[in-house]
Design a protein around this motif. Structure first.
Motif, short mmCIF file in Angstrom:
data_model
loop_
_atom_site.label_atom_id
_atom_site.label_comp_id
_atom_site.label_asym_id
_atom_site.label_seq_id
_atom_site.Cartn_x
_atom_site.Cartn_y
_atom_site.Cartn_z
N HIS A 15 0.83 -1.21 0.00
CA HIS A 15 0.00 0.00 0.00
C HIS A 15 0.86 1.26 0.00
O HIS A 15 0.46 2.30 0.51
CB HIS A 15 -0.95 0.05 1.19
CG HIS A 15 -1.79 -1.19 1.35
ND1 HIS A 15 -2.80 -1.30 2.25
CD2 HIS A 15 -1.78 -2.37 0.70
CE1 HIS A 15 -3.36 -2.49 2.16
NE2 HIS A 15 -2.74 -3.16 1.22
N ASP A 70 -8.13 -3.62 3.11
CA ASP A 70 -8.77 -2.43 2.57
C ASP A 70 -9.90 -1.89 3.41
O ASP A 70 -10.13 -0.70 3.46
CB ASP A 70 -9.38 -2.75 1.20
CG ASP A 70 -8.47 -2.29 0.10
OD1 ASP A 70 -7.27 -2.10 0.39
OD2 ASP A 70 -8.94 -2.13 -1.03
N ALA A 114 -9.98 1.90 -14.33
CA ALA A 114 -10.00 0.44 -14.36
C ALA A 114 -8.69 -0.13 -13.82
O ALA A 114 -8.69 -1.06 -13.01
CB ALA A 114 -10.24 -0.04 -15.80
N ASP A 115 -7.56 0.43 -14.25
CA ASP A 115 -6.28 -0.03 -13.72
C ASP A 115 -6.18 0.25 -12.22
O ASP A 115 -5.64 -0.55 -11.46
CB ASP A 115 -5.12 0.65 -14.45
CG ASP A 115 -4.95 0.14 -15.87
OD1 ASP A 115 -5.27 -1.04 -16.13
OD2 ASP A 115 -4.49 0.91 -16.73
N LEU A 173 -8.50 0.36 -10.00
CA LEU A 173 -9.29 -0.60 -9.22
C LEU A 173 -8.64 -1.99 -9.20
O LEU A 173 -8.93 -2.79 -8.33
CB LEU A 173 -10.71 -0.70 -9.80
CG LEU A 173 -11.58 0.54 -9.55
CD1 LEU A 173 -12.85 0.48 -10.37
CD2 LEU A 173 -11.91 0.68 -8.06
N HIS A 174 -7.75 -2.26 -10.16
CA HIS A 174 -7.08 -3.57 -10.22
C HIS A 174 -5.88 -3.63 -9.27
O HIS A 174 -4.97 -4.42 -9.51
CB HIS A 174 -6.59 -3.85 -11.64
CG HIS A 174 -7.58 -4.58 -12.51
ND1 HIS A 174 -8.74 -4.01 -12.94
CD2 HIS A 174 -7.58 -5.84 -13.03
CE1 HIS A 174 -9.41 -4.87 -13.69
NE2 HIS A 174 -8.74 -5.99 -13.76
N GLY A 175 -5.82 -2.82 -8.25
CA GLY A 175 -4.71 -2.94 -7.31
C GLY A 175 -4.30 -1.66 -6.61
O GLY A 175 -4.36 -1.57 -5.38
N PRO A 176 -3.92 -0.62 -7.38
CA PRO A 176 -3.37 0.56 -6.71
C PRO A 176 -4.32 1.24 -5.74
O PRO A 176 -3.87 1.97 -4.85
CB PRO A 176 -3.03 1.49 -7.89
CG PRO A 176 -2.78 0.56 -9.04
CD PRO A 176 -3.73 -0.59 -8.84
N ILE A 177 -5.62 1.01 -5.84
CA ILE A 177 -6.56 1.64 -4.89
C ILE A 177 -6.23 1.26 -3.45
O ILE A 177 -6.61 1.97 -2.51
CB ILE A 177 -8.03 1.26 -5.24
CG1 ILE A 177 -9.00 2.19 -4.48
CG2 ILE A 177 -8.32 -0.21 -4.98
CD1 ILE A 177 -10.44 2.09 -4.91
N SER A 178 -5.46 0.19 -3.28
CA SER A 178 -5.09 -0.23 -1.92
C SER A 178 -4.27 0.82 -1.19
O SER A 178 -4.16 0.79 0.03
CB SER A 178 -4.33 -1.56 -1.94
OG SER A 178 -3.10 -1.40 -2.60
N ILE A 179 -3.66 1.77 -1.92
CA ILE A 179 -2.87 2.80 -1.21
C ILE A 179 -3.76 3.86 -0.56
O ILE A 179 -3.28 4.66 0.23
CB ILE A 179 -1.85 3.51 -2.14
CG1 ILE A 179 -2.57 4.32 -3.23
CG2 ILE A 179 -0.87 2.52 -2.73
CD1 ILE A 179 -1.62 5.13 -4.10
#
Lengths: 353, 353
Positions: free
Chosen positions: A237, A347, B246-247, B249-255
């Motif tokens: 994260h 999350d 879209a990208d 939501l495929h991972g970086p949103i965890s930050i």
């Protein structure tokens, strides 16, 4: 089963499996890939449109560079929203191959790109780990990645298998046996790279409170910069951004201050001179340097030197060169107290501050 | 001249010039762009390869989406290192247009892409502000951006002129007068967007100590997310990364943690639903939201609401939608005590910590 038996995280197992997976693909996958190469030649393919997301999209960036240098194919990356949101896909020409790259083969927007290509009468292929997937169904030619089930959320062995499949396709298109001989060096180079875990297990705690970082490379290893950023970001994260060195020098380098962490991936080849220059500039700016390289001298200015023990020709270097970031991401997840197999599970925890 | 007369920063002047620049391009540039459109049709062009760097590359992303939805052309972005470092450019087919997009027309790697195309006998065009440049010399067809001299390091009016030229090309290829009527709405929409400076001048200080941020959008405005990130990064040395939703939501949103700043650009059209969903998820995660939109309701969850006063059809929305980030970058540079005309001038100052 039942109770709190401590088991090795899946992510760690999957990282460790990579030499065996890659050797297996090299041994078992050649005929499928040579079949795809023959189709590409017989059909007079000149354009390749790659459909992929996330980690697989980074393998697509590698394909964009390698298939061009190896075979002069013009390679582009699809914009899936043209298919799904706008419903206005490009009209493709008959000399186009649409190539899906995926672990799961299930992302609907990526499958839509392949399905649309078939409706247009365009040749389609899929490099996919799950051959019982909608992507495998949609494609005329299926190249199984044969990486075995991947259960950790962060993709590792499926990524290096994708790179390997792309490299094998380049070799098959080249029709030169020398390329296949060079490919044989890869599993051993990856095995040697895994030894860097000894360094990383010891040094990773230094980065426990790093809250941002950039990763930089160029050419074939631009893919490595992007995937290193994604891996560390997913697992910890932390805000990590991958750059091409050329784009980075055109502006974003201004964010580098004294102590700012930068991971540079610099392997021997035509990009090395420009990357060494970048390392010099980062040194002047006082950056905290993490350097992944197959040349010990190049690592000298780094606080964290990640020297790949076995060098391979530059076109194959992205395969061993991603291992350090996989291991760093893993150990950093542990240092953060996150579950490396499912870092996104956290999350939903709302932090108070 | 001589003495310390306080003058208006060039950047601020150039931002303010945009409505006039865009109206001028619309009035004066149509015939050159219609000529290019005729060549594209007569030559049976099916593929477009765009060569650009930095801000102009973001205009290339807009072109990738718009030319596909408007005309079904298959559009890709060139990898310049294939030409300069590897000396292995792709072999292009005769139905390809190579399109350079640039303010200065001087970046050697971009010029190399055009020169190589001409050597291969491929049709070339340049959308370029400096028509006395090597890129203008290298291209067969030159579309002058006519934005006037741009002296601030951070490109603003040349970027919106590039978007306008791409949009005009889509209109010319469509051969429908309706598209040109919609284009006439743009200068006024940009003028109205400039009124957001009143809000931004007042609110920007809140972000003085923001040390990282992400910008997100999708479809046509994916380009706006990338360019917003680049503008704020260049002007303030802050780590800002642009994503496709879209990208992201495929991972970086965890930050995204409580208080983490995210700028979402959400204009009315087929991408709106998915972006409103993203805004909802960011709200649950406790993000500090900055929302650029042409729909007041959509901005409701934002701490900083940047509502564009005049809406235009979605295909044109990236032109007014970049104005808020230009103004935010400018005021944030002032808040940081940086010279907005040359923020990189401070690169050589080593900070102690």
């Amino acid at each position: 089963m039942g109770g709190s038996v401590v088991t090795e995280p899946r992510l760690h197992m999957e990282i460790a499996q990579q030499p065996v997976v890659l050797q297996g693909l090299l041994n078992e996958g050649r005929s499928a890939i040579e079949r795809l190469a023959r189709e590409i030649k017989q059909r007079g393919i000149a354009h390749v449109l790659i459909a992929a997301r996330g980690t697989s999209d980074n393998a697509g960036v590698y394909a964009k560079y390698l298939l061009s240098t190896a075979t002069e194919l013009a390679v582009g990356l699809a914009a899936p929203s043209l298919y799904t949101l706008y419903n206005r896909p490009p009209r493709l020409t008959r000399d186009t191959l649409v190539l899906g790259i995926s672990q799961s083969g299930m992302s609907p927007d990526i499958v839509a790109v392949l399905q649309n290509a078939r409706e247009q009468g365009i040749y389609t292929a899929a490099m996919v780990n799950n051959t019982a997937s909608r992507m495998a169904e949609a494609a005329e030619c299926v190249v199984p990645l044969a990486a075995g089930e991947e259960r950790a959320v962060a993709a590792t062995k499926s990524y290096t298998a994708q790179l390997m499949a792309v490299a094998m396709l380049a070799a098959a298109l080249s029709e030169e046996e020398r390329w296949w001989q060079e490919l044989e060096l890869v599993p051993q180079a990856v095995r040697a790279a895994l030894d860097l875990e000894q360094v990383l297990a010891r040094r990773t705690e230094r980065y426990r409170f790093m809250d941002q970082c950039v990763t930089v490379s160029r050419g074939y290893n631009y893919a490595t910069a992007l995937e290193s950023a994604l891996k560390i970001k997913e697992l910890t994260h932390t805000s990590v951004t991958g750059y091409s060195a050329a784009d980075f020098l055109h502006g974003p380098i201004s964010i580098v201050r004294n102590g700012y962490p930068v991971m540079t991936i610099a392997c021997q080849g035509p990009t090395m001179d420009s990357l060494r220059q970048l390392i010099g500039r980062l040194g002047e700016a006082g950056a905290e340097q993490i350097i992944v390289t197959d040349d010990a001298d190049t690592a000298a200015p780094a606080e964290l030197k990640l020297v790949l023990p076995v060098a391979v020709p530059e076109w194959l270097s992205p395969i061993p060169a991603i291992i350090p970031a996989q291991l760093l991401g893993y150990h950093l997840a542990l240092a953060h107290g996150l579950d490396p197999d499912n870092p996104k599970g956290l999350d939903k925890v709302t932090e108070t501050r």
